[in-house]
Scaffold this active site. Structure first.
Site, PDB file in Angstrom:
ATOM      1  CG  ASP A   1      -2.318  -0.568   0.862  1.00 44.99           C
ATOM      2  OD1 ASP A   1      -2.592  -0.765  -0.332  1.00 44.99           O
ATOM      3  OD2 ASP A   1      -3.099  -0.811   1.795  1.00 44.99           O
TER       4      ASP A   1
ATOM      5  CE1 TYR B   1      -8.728  -2.376   6.225  1.00 46.16           C
ATOM      6  CE2 TYR B   1      -7.239  -1.231   7.692  1.00 46.16           C
ATOM      7  CZ  TYR B   1      -8.080  -2.296   7.434  1.00 46.16           C
ATOM      8  OH  TYR B   1      -8.262  -3.257   8.381  1.00 46.16           O
TER       9      TYR B   1
HETATM   10 CO    CO Z   1      -7.353  -4.840   8.407  1.00 51.83          CO
END
Ligand code: CO
Length: 618
Positions: free
Chosen positions: A283, A367
């Site tokens: 990420d 996220y």
């Molecule tokens: Co997680």
């Protein structure tokens, strides 16, 4: 006049870099900008900006360093055979391409979905699962979710089994995987204000500092607080970074870290269903946190007497993007710093702890990651990642197994996964030359030196080479690591140093999977290397669709270079293994992962004896 080498990047500087590269003939019609960021502050005094260019025609990445002081290119290097991170504009374009694809529309129609405008498209890095059809292409693998309206939480309604592969150079859906037809969950699971009634039993908390905060920010980003001083910068790839961290001790400025950052993270998933098993995101390297940084809101993201710093990043076409309030700086009360009640004299001494918080928040698809750096009055340095946002989901039918996933809604499950972060600490404890030690607690055997069988002790091992320093957390030995300056001593004659306290943290679980070869850094918790400006990203500079060939830390450390009494970088891998809970849905309460450096002989004694009792403490 060019900015300080450790300054925050500005939109004017981005324009200057882009113009200079255009003048030098580096920017063609097919060129896009993939990384424009301040260069690591190591070995030069001028203002240097790093720029990575991608030339779509030749499929080459060009890595350049520009000196804005000298208005010239300092270094340049051409990389072939590797794939650059997505350009920001490509993500939106790929989503539109999927939504307008007849191939996708047909597959959606088979599922009874006839309105592609209500389909949320998530553009995942394709993960390099070894598919023949991906070879030679830059690919995003797009998965889909249903939204009843624009604000609906799509993760509550995964359209599972359907994956559209978009070639980013051709910008077209060139392949579709349709591996099963799960019904789309029907329950709406939203979290926005108003979706449930507000409770009314919480009274206001106001943080007030009537005399103002105790820190100052000068020269743009130089933060001074008590004995501490540090610069906060925003790296295009890593997000928020601390530079030139030091503690001034009775008039002497003592450096501790030259640069501290979160250099990579890997998020592997354990679900075996083919529509989920490809998920193994890097990420930071694939996404570039600096361009996902949130513009923070007073009273929401940060509470109290806040100072914000802005940041800037470079869009694909060279346009500078300014982000207001990207870095938050404030103080927090942190309970008790130290206390003793002397029962003989009846006196009590207690001092309040506080910490300086330097933080930013980044949104990567579903996220949200907060990167929080804390400095404390007793010399402690802490890195805390706050993980929130929405877990990725899969459809769950009556015949599906929940071996590798947790049911979080009636027809929706969240696969097990990890978030493993690799922090990079370029150390300079009392100077550039440092040495790392492993410290294990060992229990002595019975014998004449251990007459009461109680003997246990701290056993330091000097780490001479990279291979010796490749290490894992061992709770049974209360293992810690120490970085010392062997040439500097405290008043007791001990070398000055800092101790790294790891959290309980696992390494990468799917160690046989292809991701283990792409994120080999996560197979260990500790690595120590000689500091090099060429070794900054532990899974390699270009991780998108990288081959499972152990690039980055596992390859560098094969050289087994000497690391004692030299300029070293400590890499610490820590994080969470996330077996999702129903309570993580539909939006996840913050989970925390952290690591801590505490002074160990850096001071002569407790450095916080000079903290006065609080004004409210009677
Ligand atoms: Co997680």
């Amino acid at each position: 006049m060019a900015a300080h080498p450790g300054a925050l990047l500005t939109t004017d500087e981005i324009t200057a870099v882009v113009d200079l590269l255009k003048q030098q003939g580096k920017v063609g019609d097919d060129t896009t900008f993939r990384r424009v960021s301040p260069a690591h502050p190591n070995g030069f005094d001028d203002r240097r900006i790093e720029a990575w260019l991608y030339h779509a025609g030749s499929k080459e990445i060009e890595e350049l360093v520009v000196s804005l002081t000298d208005e010239s290119i300092v270094t340049e290097r051409t990389v072939t055979g590797q794939i650059p991170q997505f350009a920001f504009g490509e993500v939106g374009a790929a989503q539109e391409v999927v939504r307008s694809s007849p191939l996708v529309a047909e597959a959606l129609a088979k599922r009874g979905i006839d309105d592609p405008s209500k389909v949320q498209v998530d553009t995942w890095p394709t993960g390099n699962m070894g598919h023949e059809h991906e070879k030679g292409r830059r690919v995003t693998r797009c998965i889909m979710f249903w939204r009843d309206d624009v604000a609906d939480n799509g993760y509550a309604k995964p359209i599972d089994g359907l994956m559209a592969f978009v070639d980013l150079d051709e910008m077209e859906v060139y392949h579709l995987d349709d591996i099963g037809n799960w019904p789309v969950a029907t329950e709406t699971n939203n979290y926005h204000h108003g979706t449930v009634p507000d409770r009314d039993d919480l009274k206001t908390i106001d943080i007030t500092q009537p005399d103002g905060p105790s820190f100052t920010v000068t020269d743009g980003n130089l933060i001074t607080w008590g004995n501490w001083d540090v610069r906060a910068v925003m790296d295009h790839t890593e997000g928020i970074v601390l530079q030139s961290l030091a503690w001034t001790d009775q008039g002497t400025r003592r450096p501790i870290m030259r640069r501290a950052s979160v250099a990579e993270m890997v998020v592997p998933y354990g679900e075996t269903r083919a529509s989920q098993a490809f998920k193994n995101a890097l990420d930071i390297g694939e996404v570039a946190l600096g361009r996902t940084v949130n513009s923070l809101t007073l009273g929401c993201d940060c509470l109290g007497d806040i100072t914000y710093l802005d940041s800037a990043w470079c869009f694909d076409d060279g346009t500078p993007i300014h982000v207001d309030q990207a870095i938050c700086i404030h103080e927090e009360d942190f309970g008790i710093l130290w206390k003793h009640t002397d029962s003989h004299s009846g006196t009590t001494d207690v001092r309040r702890s506080r910490r300086l918080v330097i933080s930013s928040i980044f949104t990567v698809g579903n996220y949200d990651y907060g990167i929080f750096w804390y400095l404390y009055l007793d010399g402690t340095i802490q890195l805390e990642i706050k993980l929130t946002g929405i877990v990725t989901t899969q459809a769950h039918g009556p015949d599906d197994s929940l071996t590798y996933a947790t049911l979080v809604g009636p027809e929706v499950a969240a696969p097990i996964h990890q978030h493993l972060f690799c922090a990079r600490f370029d150390m300079e404890v009392d100077g550039p030359d440092n040495t790392a030690y492993r410290v294990d607690i060992e229990v002595d055997d019975p014998g004449p030196d251990n007459p009461f069988d109680n003997a246990f002790r701290a056993v330091p091992t000097r780490l001479e080479t990279e291979q010796q320093a490749t290490d894992v957390v061992d709770a049974a030995k209360a293992r810690t690591w120490r970085v010392i300056n062997e040439a500097k001593t405290n008043r007791l004659g001990q070398p000055t140093g800092y101790k790294l306290l790891p959290a309980d943290t696992a390494t990468l679980f799917p160690f046989r999977a292809r991701i283990a070869g792409r994120a080999g850094f996560a197979m260990k918790n500790l690595w120590v290397t000689p500091t090099s400006n060429d070794e900054r990203f532990p899974a390699g500079d270009h991780v998108t669709q990288s081959e499972p060939n152990n690039q980055g830390l596992p390859t560098w450390t094969q050289a087994d270079r000497p690391i004692a009494d030299t300029d070293i970088t400590v890499w610490h891998v820590f994080g969470l293994t996330h077996s999702a809970r129903p309570e993580d849905f539909p939006v996840m309460p913050t989970e925390y992962a952290r690591c801590t450096w505490v002074p160990f002989g850096f001071f002569d004694k407790n450095p916080a004896l000079d903290i006065p009792p609080g004004s409210h403490c009677h």
